[in-house]
Design a protein around this motif. Structure first.
Motif, mmCIF file in Angstrom:
data_model
loop_
_atom_site.group_PDB
_atom_site.id
_atom_site.type_symbol
_atom_site.label_atom_id
_atom_site.label_comp_id
_atom_site.label_asym_id
_atom_site.label_seq_id
_atom_site.Cartn_x
_atom_site.Cartn_y
_atom_site.Cartn_z
ATOM 1 N N GLU A 216 111.082 29.645 51.379
ATOM 2 C CA GLU A 216 111.422 30.978 50.887
ATOM 3 C C GLU A 216 110.116 31.754 50.778
ATOM 4 O O GLU A 216 109.248 31.418 49.973
ATOM 5 C CB GLU A 216 112.119 30.917 49.529
ATOM 6 N N ALA A 217 109.974 32.779 51.615
ATOM 7 C CA ALA A 217 108.742 33.568 51.663
ATOM 8 C C ALA A 217 109.056 34.985 51.219
ATOM 9 O O ALA A 217 109.783 35.715 51.909
ATOM 10 C CB ALA A 217 108.168 33.569 53.075
ATOM 11 N N GLY A 218 108.535 35.366 50.067
ATOM 12 C CA GLY A 218 108.811 36.680 49.521
ATOM 13 C C GLY A 218 108.408 37.806 50.459
ATOM 14 O O GLY A 218 107.563 37.637 51.350
ATOM 15 N N PRO B 113 103.153 38.898 47.861
ATOM 16 C CA PRO B 113 101.830 39.347 47.432
ATOM 17 C C PRO B 113 101.857 40.724 46.764
ATOM 18 O O PRO B 113 100.830 41.193 46.266
ATOM 19 C CB PRO B 113 101.049 39.410 48.745
ATOM 20 N N PHE B 114 103.023 41.375 46.739
ATOM 21 C CA PHE B 114 103.102 42.717 46.179
ATOM 22 C C PHE B 114 102.887 42.697 44.665
ATOM 23 O O PHE B 114 103.306 41.755 43.979
ATOM 24 C CB PHE B 114 104.452 43.360 46.488
ATOM 25 N N ASP B 115 102.291 43.753 44.158
ATOM 26 C CA ASP B 115 102.109 43.935 42.719
ATOM 27 C C ASP B 115 103.317 44.705 42.197
ATOM 28 O O ASP B 115 103.272 45.923 42.007
ATOM 29 C CB ASP B 115 100.806 44.703 42.447
ATOM 30 N N ARG C 34 115.259 45.823 49.381
ATOM 31 C CA ARG C 34 115.180 47.025 50.214
ATOM 32 C C ARG C 34 114.114 47.989 49.705
ATOM 33 O O ARG C 34 113.639 48.853 50.444
ATOM 34 C CB ARG C 34 116.517 47.775 50.233
ATOM 35 N N LEU C 35 113.708 47.866 48.429
ATOM 36 C CA LEU C 35 112.882 48.892 47.799
ATOM 37 C C LEU C 35 111.416 48.863 48.218
ATOM 38 O O LEU C 35 110.868 49.869 48.670
ATOM 39 C CB LEU C 35 112.986 48.767 46.270
ATOM 40 N N ILE C 36 110.758 47.721 48.056
ATOM 41 C CA ILE C 36 109.314 47.621 48.315
ATOM 42 C C ILE C 36 109.095 46.810 49.585
ATOM 43 O O ILE C 36 109.369 45.616 49.632
ATOM 44 C CB ILE C 36 108.580 46.959 47.129
ATOM 45 N N ARG C 37 108.583 47.489 50.633
ATOM 46 C CA ARG C 37 108.395 46.837 51.921
ATOM 47 C C ARG C 37 106.931 46.751 52.346
ATOM 48 O O ARG C 37 106.597 46.043 53.285
ATOM 49 C CB ARG C 37 109.179 47.590 53.014
ATOM 50 N N ARG C 38 106.052 47.514 51.686
ATOM 51 C CA ARG C 38 104.631 47.510 52.005
ATOM 52 C C ARG C 38 103.823 47.560 50.710
ATOM 53 O O ARG C 38 104.341 47.928 49.646
ATOM 54 C CB ARG C 38 104.258 48.730 52.881
ATOM 55 N N GLU C 39 102.536 47.231 50.811
ATOM 56 C CA GLU C 39 101.664 47.245 49.635
ATOM 57 C C GLU C 39 101.535 48.629 49.017
ATOM 58 O O GLU C 39 101.224 48.775 47.834
ATOM 59 C CB GLU C 39 100.267 46.733 50.002
ATOM 60 N N SER C 40 101.780 49.668 49.808
ATOM 61 C CA SER C 40 101.609 51.034 49.326
ATOM 62 C C SER C 40 102.899 51.660 48.801
ATOM 63 O O SER C 40 102.883 52.771 48.271
ATOM 64 C CB SER C 40 101.050 51.914 50.451
ATOM 65 N N ASP C 41 104.031 50.966 48.931
ATOM 66 C CA ASP C 41 105.318 51.535 48.500
ATOM 67 C C ASP C 41 105.411 51.634 46.980
ATOM 68 O O ASP C 41 104.851 50.809 46.253
ATOM 69 C CB ASP C 41 106.478 50.684 49.026
ATOM 70 N N ARG C 42 106.161 52.637 46.525
ATOM 71 C CA ARG C 42 106.463 52.802 45.105
ATOM 72 C C ARG C 42 107.945 53.130 44.978
ATOM 73 O O ARG C 42 108.501 53.829 45.828
ATOM 74 C CB ARG C 42 105.643 53.948 44.480
ATOM 75 N N ALA D 184 115.745 36.241 38.835
ATOM 76 C CA ALA D 184 115.789 36.162 40.294
ATOM 77 C C ALA D 184 115.157 37.391 40.948
ATOM 78 O O ALA D 184 114.783 37.349 42.120
ATOM 79 C CB ALA D 184 117.233 36.020 40.774
ATOM 80 N N LEU D 185 115.042 38.477 40.187
ATOM 81 C CA LEU D 185 114.478 39.712 40.728
ATOM 82 C C LEU D 185 112.960 39.650 40.749
ATOM 83 O O LEU D 185 112.347 38.910 39.980
ATOM 84 C CB LEU D 185 114.934 40.903 39.880
ATOM 85 N N PRO D 186 112.324 40.447 41.605
ATOM 86 C CA PRO D 186 110.862 40.534 41.565
ATOM 87 C C PRO D 186 110.408 40.996 40.186
ATOM 88 O O PRO D 186 111.150 41.690 39.481
ATOM 89 C CB PRO D 186 110.553 41.589 42.637
ATOM 90 N N PRO D 187 109.195 40.642 39.769
ATOM 91 C CA PRO D 187 108.718 40.967 38.412
ATOM 92 C C PRO D 187 108.350 42.439 38.241
ATOM 93 O O PRO D 187 107.192 42.794 38.043
ATOM 94 C CB PRO D 187 107.490 40.058 38.263
#
Length: 682
Positions: free
Chosen positions: A50-52, A454-456, A621-629, A651-654
């Motif tokens: 499973e790769a985020g 790796p997304f923040d 669907r929301l965050i697809r790149r390091e620069s997305d908000r 289960a959701l991203p933090p």
């Protein structure tokens, strides 16, 4: 040097990827996954990863696969992902690595032009329609230039076009080597290329269709490969269940009727009453559909006893009897003309197969399967296993690998290392062992690896649950949510995706939003089903460019995953309700009953994991790149009021939590002030 060591060097700070792309940055998770894939290729066995989102899983399996020198089979979830891998990712990476490799793309026969069927289409009644004639002429003009015959090359061809079934073949109507256009057959040529290639890109539907009926050419291809990769692997259970079961539809009967009439009149006019025979089959199909009753929007009816639930027994038996009689009459006529043309032989075989399926559905169901009636525009009689675990264990994972000669043909399997199986996706479960996926796929003994995104997320995204909304069980819920979405989307200037859990909610929310913005035109409301999916996605990604109004897309089903909108074209994702599996679905009921009979708790071990995975997919669907908000909104207060909500939240991203309407307004306002950029990354 071991494969794992070679892979480590490729992903290093000064490796070939970094030298080839100034945007490349080593990511610990990507390198970790690539190393695990390399070890599995060297040693054999099964690996589940499973790769985020943002890990870069595609390159994590492609790099070791290319460097291994092994024959590789890559299976993806959709034809669009196939095209991306074959046309972009694989050639780019092979060039960077300096690896000479022969690649092939193999799709199901419905994706390729059938030259013989195209010629026959001129005689089809449907081809008299002006719109069909125009599109058919475009296909014929393209057919003289295409090498692959892949209909994806035809820009502007709607995937719902009535021309497609006229110019493509099916397993049922293909004449095989007896076809007069066999030498130029695009399906046959694609399979020959696949057998000679080092890396073959297919899709899950093709893989499991072959596992069920040995028709797609995979029977020859699979034994010759040592490495098999399933990307978007979370879909393989439902795909496998679909193909490993049994299906008889009124659509199949109507197709049989149409081909019976066309072939009969073309090759044996006057030797049988082809019009009458075709009419009998068509009428029997219509009677069977009518016997099931009317269900607005479709329905799935339980089928435990002789007759499906809610269907009048006498009407059903009579309709089934008419199907058998009509097909039998057609068979008797076909038997008398079988030597005239190979088309008649194939039609006879199709009729025999229809009667075999009819006999199966006329008898009791298998104890290890679930049977139901799918009622829609056409009627489908369905029977399937509850999962693919047994098939994977006995028929797929255990199949031996073989050596291949220079042309790709198998040469024996005595000293071949164990085959390597790689299964990967961004969402495979909500526990450390990924049991949601592994148990159903028969992979309990596989190595399991979870690689975080790796997304923040705390900085890039926020989660909000509007507590003022009615309960999801309240009929007013969809209306209240539509009003709330309208306010938020208007402030944001569109950039909003609404994911619904039911088609009813899709229609209600879509209609209300369309009505709201119809007069002002400040936002364009797109609703799934009104346009082809590709056109919807393209328009939404355009956003408010070139003076167009911003977009709100209301969607369900396939848009929960595989819909990639990087940048600021999408900054608000709204999920209407917690996506629990529908309790009235026969397959869901059968799985639930199996768990309960074994002494388990179905809600905890089945419904909750299902909801967690679906929620995670929608949120992805929301965050697809390091620069997305962006902001994720779940319009279901149970997420924060019920005890099980904690498991779903985990289960959701933090993401950071927004606890009040004021906090949401502040976060929304911040999005209107900022702009994001889309930087390509490996």
């Amino acid at each position: 040097m071991t494969l794992a060591a070679m892979v480590q060097e490729v992903f290093a700070t000064d490796g070939v990827l970094a030298r080839a792309d100034v945007h490349f940055q080593p990511r610990e998770g990507q390198t970790q996954m690539a190393a695990a894939v390399a070890r599995t290729i060297e040693e054999g066995g099964a690996l589940v990863v499973e790769a985020g989102t943002g890990v870069g899983k595609t390159f994590s399996y492609l790099v070791p696969a290319l460097l291994s020198g092994e024959r590789v089979l890559l299976s993806t979830a959709t034809k669009a992902l196939q095209d991306q891998l074959f046309a972009r990712d694989l050639p780019r990476l092979a060039q960077i690595l300096g690896v000479p490799v022969k690649m092939a793309l193999l799709k199901g026969r419905g994706s390729y032009l059938c030259l013989y069927r195209m010629e026959q289409a001129r005689h089809d009644a449907q081809a008299q329609d002006r719109g069909v004639v125009r599109v058919l002429a475009k296909v014929e003009a393209w057919s003289h230039a295409t090498k692959s015959g892949d209909l994806a090359e035809l820009t502007g061809l709607d995937e719902r076009s009535p021309v497609i079934p006229l110019v493509t073949s099916t397993r049922e109507n293909c004449l095989g080597s007896q076809c007069p256009r066999f030498r130029g057959c695009h399906v046959h040529l694609a399979r020959r290329e696949a057998l000679a290639a080092d890396i073959v890109v297919i899709n899950h539907h093709l893989f499991f269709a072959d596992a069920a009926v040995r028709e797609s050419g995979m029977a020859e291809l699979l034994p010759t490969v040592r490495v098999v990769v399933f990307d978007e692997a979370h879909q393989i259970n439902e795909t496998g269940v679909q193909f490993l079961g049994l299906q008889l539809s009124t659509g199949q009967l109507m197709d049989f009727s149409r081909d019976l009439l066309a072939v009969g009149l073309q090759y044996a006019r006057g030797l049988a009453d082809w019009t009458g025979l075709a009419g009998l089959v068509e009428l029997s199909a219509r009677d069977l559909r009518l016997a099931a009753g009317e269900f607005r929007g479709g329905a799935k009816l339980r089928w435990i006893d002789e007759v499906p639930d809610g269907v009048t027994a006498d009407a059903w038996r009579a309709a089934m009897a008419r199907v058998a009689w009509a097909c039998t009459q057609a068979q008797e006529a076909l038997d008398t003309v079988s030597e005239i043309a190979p088309d008649f032989v194939r039609l006879y075989e199709r009729g025999a197969e229809l009667l075999t399926k009819w006999a199966r559905f006329s008898g009791p169901g298998n104890a290890d399967t679930v049977r139901w009636l799918d009622v829609g525009t056409q009627l489908r009689l369905m029977e399937s296993p509850l999962d693919i675990a047994e098939a994977m264990t006995t028929r797929i994972l255990g199949a031996p690998a073989e050596h291949a000669d220079a042309d790709g043909w198998p040469q024996g399997a005595d000293d071949v290392p164990a085959r390597a199986w790689i299964f990967t996706s961004a969402t495979l479960g909500d526990d450390d062992r990924l049991t949601w996926f592994t148990e159903r796929a028969g992979l309990q003994d596989a190595e399991v690896l979870r690689v975080a995104s790796p997304f923040d997320y705390a900085a890039q995204a926020a989660l909000y649950v509007p507590r003022q909304l009615p309960s999801p069980a309240d009929p007013a819920h969809s209306g209240a949510l539509a009003h709330w979405v309208g306010d938020a989307a208007e402030q944001l200037g569109g950039r909003t995706l609404v994911l619904t859990t039911t088609l009813k909610a899709l229609r209600n929310i879509g209609d209300l939003l369309k009505t709201r913005f119809a007069a002002s035109g400040t936002l364009e409301v797109l609703v799934q089903g009104e346009w082809p999916k590709r056109r919807l996605m393209e328009r939404f990604r355009e956003g408010s460019d070139q003076g167009q109004p911003g977009c709100v897309l209301v969607a369900s089903a396939t848009f929960w995953e595989g819909f990639d909108v990087p940048g600021d074209a999408l900054q608000l994702v709204v999920i209407d309700k917690l996506p629990f599996p529908p309790p009235g679905d026969p397959l869901v009921e059968a799985r639930t009953q199996k768990i309960e009979k074994a002494g388990g708790k179905a809600f905890k071990s089945y419904a909750l994991p299902e909801a967690a995975v679906a929620l995670k997919q929608g949120a992805g669907r929301l965050i697809r790149r390091e620069s997305d908000r962006g902001i994720l909104v779940v319009g279901d207060t149970r997420l924060v009021t019920m005890g099980y909500g904690k498991r779903l939240l985990s289960a959701l991203p933090p993401m950071r939590r927004l606890e009040s309407p004021e906090a949401f307004e502040e976060a929304l306002l911040a999005l209107t002030r900022t702009s994001t950029t889309d930087q390509p990354c490996l």
